[in-house]
Design an enzyme around this catalytic site. Sequence first.
Site, PDB file in Angstrom:
ATOM      1  CG  HIS A  28      -2.020  -0.933   1.253  1.00  0.00           C
ATOM      2  ND1 HIS A  28      -3.302  -0.585   0.888  1.00  0.00           N
ATOM      3  CD2 HIS A  28      -2.064  -2.266   1.534  1.00  0.00           C
ATOM      4  CE1 HIS A  28      -4.082  -1.655   0.955  1.00  0.00           C
ATOM      5  NE2 HIS A  28      -3.358  -2.679   1.338  1.00  0.00           N
ATOM      6  CD  GLU A  80      -9.602  -3.182  -2.766  1.00  0.00           C
ATOM      7  OE1 GLU A  80      -9.230  -4.278  -3.220  1.00  0.00           O
ATOM      8  OE2 GLU A  80     -10.526  -3.061  -1.936  1.00  0.00           O
TER       9      GLU A  80
HETATM   10  N1  LIG Z   1      -6.720  -5.204  -3.885  1.00  0.00           N
HETATM   11  C1  LIG Z   1      -5.920  -5.797  -2.807  1.00  0.00           C
HETATM   12  C2  LIG Z   1      -6.587  -7.105  -2.311  1.00  0.00           C
HETATM   13  C3  LIG Z   1      -7.908  -6.847  -1.631  1.00  0.00           C
HETATM   14  C4  LIG Z   1      -7.770  -5.864  -0.520  1.00  0.00           C
HETATM   15  C5  LIG Z   1      -9.074  -5.316   0.024  1.00  0.00           C
HETATM   16  N2  LIG Z   1     -10.269  -5.793  -0.619  1.00  0.00           N
HETATM   17  C6  LIG Z   1      -9.148  -5.510   1.517  1.00  0.00           C
HETATM   18  O1  LIG Z   1     -10.249  -5.553   2.093  1.00  0.00           O
HETATM   19  O2  LIG Z   1      -8.061  -5.573   2.150  1.00  0.00           O
HETATM   20  C7  LIG Z   1      -4.538  -6.138  -3.339  1.00  0.00           C
HETATM   21  O3  LIG Z   1      -4.386  -6.281  -4.548  1.00  0.00           O
HETATM   22  O4  LIG Z   1      -3.621  -6.261  -2.510  1.00  0.00           O
END
Ligand SMILES: N[C@H](CCC[C@H](N)C(=O)O)C(=O)O
Length: 266
Positions: free
Chosen positions: A149, A197
């Site tokens: 992130h 995301e």
């Molecule tokens: N898009 C994120 C995965 C899902 C994260 C999100 N849906 C959550 O609740 O943490 C990634 O590619 O790392």
Amino acid sequence: MTRTFHKMHGLGNDFVIFDAREEPLAMDEPLARAVSDRKTGIGCDQLVVLEKSTVADLRMRIWNHDGIEVESCGNASRCVVALTHAKTIETGGGLVRGEEDGSDIEVSLGEPHFEWDQVPVTYAIPTNPMPMAWGELHNPVALSVGNPHVVFFVDNADSIDLDELGPRIEHDPVFPDRINVNVAEVHPDGIRLRTWERGAGITRACGTGASATAVAAILTKRVQSPVKVTMRGGSLTIAWAPGEPIRMRGSATYVFKGEIELEALA
Ligand SMILES: N[C@H](CCC[C@H](N)C(=O)O)C(=O)O
């Protein structure tokens, strides 16, 4: 062969969950994309497959809407605890611990990591903050909470053109595994968050995004732990202190159960 699936969401971040602990399910990128498609499939932000584990109550594998398999998913972790009553979940991002407390679920995501090669970023550059800018977004905190992130602190999150800047940042070569993009406003009563995301675009909520944002805000002394993070789909409470695992608390909603012929989709 028909397969049962469970449709669930965490604050509007929605999932299709297959329980393959008794009946293995071979999932791959094209099939994950087909199931996730909101017009020709079932439709979801992430697809989850539960498998047997030798180190936890079960293993959770996660595919984004674009079909790419990823390490962690905070909102889905709460849904899996609510669905299975598992207390430990093996994920690509590490061991997740879960407990049910009335209508709330609390999950522990393990400790965050801030080293450039743990986020990861491509070069040995600072991650708190990163000396970089994309349009009006600059100097984010980059970290891993099991998945990668970046967190930008801004005065007005709604004014940020996330549809344009999100994918530009997600696919920047400085992030070799791509990245989830968070823009956060800090207020006395908590944080307002919008997330682009990786592999899913703007979602109504992001559990790992809320966790990464809360950790970055606590680390930079913008807020104290625990902190309420409010997204379009609702709020989560995140607690963390250096050297401790991240704890996330919030709801998990069961919508419906269905059957699908996966061979017909592939
Ligand atoms: N898009 C994120 C995965 C899902 C994260 C999100 N849906 C959550 O609740 O943490 C990634 O590619 O790392």
